[in-house]
Scaffold this active site. Sequence first.
Site, PDB file in Angstrom:
ATOM      1  N   CYS A   2       0.934  -1.300  -0.040  1.00 34.39           N
ATOM      2  CA  CYS A   2      -0.082  -0.018   0.120  1.00 34.39           C
ATOM      3  C   CYS A   2       0.724   1.257   0.034  1.00 34.39           C
ATOM      4  O   CYS A   2       2.037   1.466   0.579  1.00 34.39           O
ATOM      5  CB  CYS A   2      -0.880   0.102   1.051  1.00 34.39           C
ATOM      6  SG  CYS A   2      -1.866  -1.505   1.362  1.00 34.39           S
ATOM      7  N   ARG A  27       4.728   0.462  -6.248  1.00 35.07           N
ATOM      8  CA  ARG A  27       4.759  -0.481  -5.168  1.00 35.07           C
ATOM      9  C   ARG A  27       3.828  -1.461  -5.140  1.00 35.07           C
ATOM     10  O   ARG A  27       3.838  -2.502  -4.486  1.00 35.07           O
ATOM     11  CB  ARG A  27       4.474   0.486  -3.784  1.00 35.07           C
ATOM     12  CG  ARG A  27       5.329   1.406  -3.458  1.00 35.07           C
ATOM     13  CD  ARG A  27       4.827   2.532  -2.602  1.00 35.07           C
ATOM     14  NE  ARG A  27       4.648   1.826  -0.954  1.00 35.07           N
ATOM     15  CZ  ARG A  27       5.569   1.720  -0.103  1.00 35.07           C
ATOM     16  NH1 ARG A  27       6.475   2.397  -0.414  1.00 35.07           N
ATOM     17  NH2 ARG A  27       4.904   1.331   1.072  1.00 35.07           N
ATOM     18  N   TRP A  74      -3.079  -2.373  -1.610  1.00 35.58           N
ATOM     19  CA  TRP A  74      -2.596  -3.807  -1.895  1.00 35.58           C
ATOM     20  C   TRP A  74      -3.432  -4.866  -0.980  1.00 35.58           C
ATOM     21  O   TRP A  74      -3.111  -4.922   0.144  1.00 35.58           O
ATOM     22  CB  TRP A  74      -1.179  -4.086  -2.189  1.00 35.58           C
ATOM     23  CG  TRP A  74      -0.580  -5.136  -2.507  1.00 35.58           C
ATOM     24  CD1 TRP A  74      -0.500  -5.237  -3.838  1.00 35.58           C
ATOM     25  CD2 TRP A  74      -0.185  -6.393  -1.905  1.00 35.58           C
ATOM     26  NE1 TRP A  74       0.307  -6.679  -3.843  1.00 35.58           N
ATOM     27  CE2 TRP A  74       0.264  -7.159  -2.845  1.00 35.58           C
ATOM     28  CE3 TRP A  74      -0.113  -7.000  -0.754  1.00 35.58           C
ATOM     29  CZ2 TRP A  74       0.771  -8.638  -2.723  1.00 35.58           C
ATOM     30  CZ3 TRP A  74       0.392  -8.093  -0.517  1.00 35.58           C
ATOM     31  CH2 TRP A  74       0.551  -9.063  -1.456  1.00 35.58           C
ATOM     32  N   ASN A 100      -1.369   1.612   6.252  1.00 32.16           N
ATOM     33  CA  ASN A 100      -0.551   0.313   5.718  1.00 32.16           C
ATOM     34  C   ASN A 100      -0.209  -0.664   7.014  1.00 32.16           C
ATOM     35  O   ASN A 100      -0.117  -0.147   8.028  1.00 32.16           O
ATOM     36  CB  ASN A 100       1.065   0.826   5.260  1.00 32.16           C
ATOM     37  CG  ASN A 100       0.607   1.573   3.928  1.00 32.16           C
ATOM     38  OD1 ASN A 100      -0.525   1.671   3.326  1.00 32.16           O
ATOM     39  ND2 ASN A 100       1.870   2.163   3.419  1.00 32.16           N
ATOM     40  N   GLY A 101      -0.152  -1.823   6.977  1.00 32.18           N
ATOM     41  CA  GLY A 101       0.242  -2.571   7.870  1.00 32.18           C
ATOM     42  C   GLY A 101      -0.994  -3.640   8.134  1.00 32.18           C
ATOM     43  O   GLY A 101      -1.846  -3.615   7.429  1.00 32.18           O
ATOM     44  N   GLU A 485      18.644 -15.726 -11.084  1.00 33.16           N
ATOM     45  CA  GLU A 485      18.166 -14.338 -11.268  1.00 33.16           C
ATOM     46  C   GLU A 485      17.638 -14.129 -12.651  1.00 33.16           C
ATOM     47  O   GLU A 485      16.333 -13.693 -12.671  1.00 33.16           O
ATOM     48  CB  GLU A 485      19.491 -13.483 -11.271  1.00 33.16           C
ATOM     49  CG  GLU A 485      19.051 -11.771 -11.491  1.00 33.16           C
ATOM     50  CD  GLU A 485      17.775 -11.278 -10.689  1.00 33.16           C
ATOM     51  OE1 GLU A 485      17.444 -11.877  -9.486  1.00 33.16           O
ATOM     52  OE2 GLU A 485      17.671 -10.055 -10.705  1.00 33.16           O
ATOM     53  N   LYS A 489      13.645 -13.264 -13.085  1.00 33.37           N
ATOM     54  CA  LYS A 489      13.054 -12.086 -13.722  1.00 33.37           C
ATOM     55  C   LYS A 489      12.105 -12.636 -14.924  1.00 33.37           C
ATOM     56  O   LYS A 489      10.875 -11.902 -15.039  1.00 33.37           O
ATOM     57  CB  LYS A 489      14.227 -11.496 -14.768  1.00 33.37           C
ATOM     58  CG  LYS A 489      15.142 -10.924 -13.714  1.00 33.37           C
ATOM     59  CD  LYS A 489      14.859  -9.424 -13.376  1.00 33.37           C
ATOM     60  CE  LYS A 489      14.306  -9.253 -12.110  1.00 33.37           C
ATOM     61  NZ  LYS A 489      15.224  -9.326 -10.966  1.00 33.37           N
ATOM     62  N   GLU A 492       8.789 -13.340 -13.124  1.00 39.65           N
ATOM     63  CA  GLU A 492       8.143 -12.386 -12.285  1.00 39.65           C
ATOM     64  C   GLU A 492       7.275 -11.528 -13.251  1.00 39.65           C
ATOM     65  O   GLU A 492       6.355 -10.812 -12.984  1.00 39.65           O
ATOM     66  CB  GLU A 492       8.692 -11.640 -11.232  1.00 39.65           C
ATOM     67  CG  GLU A 492       9.952 -10.847 -11.506  1.00 39.65           C
ATOM     68  CD  GLU A 492      10.725 -10.297 -10.553  1.00 39.65           C
ATOM     69  OE1 GLU A 492      10.178 -10.093  -9.487  1.00 39.65           O
ATOM     70  OE2 GLU A 492      11.747 -10.041 -10.824  1.00 39.65           O
ATOM     71  N   HIS A 508      20.849 -34.720 -11.986  1.00 42.05           N
ATOM     72  CA  HIS A 508      20.508 -35.177 -10.822  1.00 42.05           C
ATOM     73  C   HIS A 508      18.888 -35.137 -10.783  1.00 42.05           C
ATOM     74  O   HIS A 508      18.238 -35.025  -9.831  1.00 42.05           O
ATOM     75  CB  HIS A 508      21.116 -34.561  -9.598  1.00 42.05           C
ATOM     76  CG  HIS A 508      22.546 -34.701  -9.561  1.00 42.05           C
ATOM     77  ND1 HIS A 508      22.878 -35.997  -9.013  1.00 42.05           N
ATOM     78  CD2 HIS A 508      23.595 -34.033  -9.752  1.00 42.05           C
ATOM     79  CE1 HIS A 508      24.451 -35.948  -9.231  1.00 42.05           C
ATOM     80  NE2 HIS A 508      24.768 -34.965  -9.602  1.00 42.05           N
ATOM     81  N   LYS A 607       6.695  -3.976  -4.631  1.00 39.73           N
ATOM     82  CA  LYS A 607       7.901  -3.251  -4.566  1.00 39.73           C
ATOM     83  C   LYS A 607       8.621  -3.761  -3.418  1.00 39.73           C
ATOM     84  O   LYS A 607       9.772  -4.201  -3.302  1.00 39.73           O
ATOM     85  CB  LYS A 607       7.991  -1.942  -5.026  1.00 39.73           C
ATOM     86  CG  LYS A 607       9.595  -1.509  -5.214  1.00 39.73           C
ATOM     87  CD  LYS A 607      10.128  -2.160  -6.275  1.00 39.73           C
ATOM     88  CE  LYS A 607      11.647  -1.895  -6.425  1.00 39.73           C
ATOM     89  NZ  LYS A 607      12.647  -2.767  -7.392  1.00 39.73           N
TER      90      LYS A 607
END
Length: 612
Positions: A2, A27, A74, A100-101, A485, A489, A492, A508, A607
């Site tokens: 948020c 965000r 969010w 927020n929270g 990485e 990428k 996401e 394996h 974010k």
Amino acid sequence: MCGIVGYIGSRKIDTVLLKALSRLEYRGYDSAGLATVNQGTLSILKEPGKLTRLVMRVKENPVAGTLGIGHTRWATHGEPSERNAHPHSDCTNTVAIVHNGIIENHDTLKSHLIREGHKFTSDTDTEVLAHLIERFHVIQGCGLEESVRRTIGEIKGSYAFCVVSSREENVFIAARNGSPLVVGLGNGENFVASDAPAIVDFTRNAVFLEDYQMAVVSRDEVKITSNAGERIREKVVRIDWDAKDVSKEGFEHFMLKEIEEQPAVIDRLFRMRFENGGEPKLFDVLRFDVSQLKKVERVVIQACGTSWHAALTGKFFFESLSGIPAEVDVSSEFRYRKLIPQKKELLLSITQSGETIDTLMGLRHAKQSGFKALSICNVLGSTVTRESDAVIYTHAGPEIGVASTKAYTAQLGVLFALSLWWARERGSVNEGTYRRLADEFRELPDKMRKIISAKDRVLEIAEKYFQARDFLFLARGINYPNAHEGALKIKEIAYIHATGHPAGEMKHGPIALIDENMPVVAIMPESSVYEKMVSNIQEVKARSGKLIVVTTEGNTAIERLADDVIYIPETSEFLSPFLSVLPLQYLAYYVATLRGTDVDQPRNLAKSVTVE
Ligand code: F6R
């Protein structure tokens, strides 16, 4: 996560709130809203979905006034919808709050409030705050500041919030515990936001609130107090970047802009951490004697996501350059581990935002177990930096794209500088090697620019494979973290399943996945493990996998084996991850744009991850 904004002053209230909210879009959010107070009347407008919907709503229902708050939400408690969007209000429509929270005891508080006769209109935990403030402010007649203080006394959990009341048009209140809040200081106007990008269009003078602090914000004054009401002298900092750093500046996406900022970021780090007109300055904050750092015998690194990948590379630097053993863990596991600190051991936390809850909890956990804590961070004044004993900033500038790119190479840059500093202090490299590696670091920006100028080659490859169902990324040695990485990428931002593996692990298990439909990205610049990589990709080729190879310029022999080759300039093996990651970032970017996904704000992601 948020985003919160608050404003008091003479600008046009809807313009300033919407502009500030637009700077927080990165965000991640799924609804947005604002509340304004004008001549004793509170107006609230909110919309599910993107901010553009709220902009339309405000156009149709103009608001006025000099005081307002806004929010991008969010969803955590309750689906993304108009009724659950913030701001939330009380039964009398006197107060409005953005938060927020998570209020952990909201169920109990809600039951009490319902028994007292309050009517709830949303599924959120936040709404209890509005009704608690109503209880003190509207029903018992306390001032807004006092009502907020009393409300804070009732709640458990994490919060950052801003509150306005139609009864007090000259002030709004902000408070924090666990979620960030920054106060922007203007001339005859003041701002509050959950993150600095929201205020840099208006001011660069800021105060970062600490946990258990409140800000009473009027046009000409910001009073910072403890929750108990004691006045606190604020520490004003100057934010060292401006509005253009949070604009796309002609790029189609922030992610693309940030990929292409990497040469400048590495160049800046070189000048700060290696050159700096004399003795380089490594530590931005050092709250203990540097001699303790010099004697460190073991480093324990914790981080999440992309920062964890940087940590994995850092382990190579520390062990191979500085001669210091290192271990790495993801913070979400590290924070629950039983730690057995040895003497002369150091905790190193790596975080772009400095607000990732698992990393913060990992830091607190280690400090309680007796660790000294050094952090590598990008965001000035963030919680992790405040709670660490020492800090090195990455100075990458604000990273707006949700997918981390320039912050990653900046983290690698700081890790490299730190490991060379240690190596020099401990005599594990001689002056000649130090100089040679520093010189190679200096050359990285030009080499990165060369990769950037050849990006169309990556686009061609993306065009071939963007409909693939899966991707595999393989590497060995110091490039192995980049396999993770590259896969992260693609996952996401392109929503394609992808995994990264140490190439030696293929036989394996993962090799069973290889068939003619599987693109395999092999990251294999010239290195001590190059020949081993060749053997591994032979195994892929033998099973008809599609091979995309990232290798060093001049290695034309690989074209016999690979379906596609991306060349990167030659550099020392230690520095090769700085270059080999760029084509992986471009690959994900182009695959995502070809698939038409929301590159800068991928679904379900935020974010900075401030919830557990
Ligand atoms: C991936 C990404 C995330 C973050 C992770 C940690 O592109 O951005 O995986 O790296 O959420 O965030 P920070 O570094 O802010 O602690």
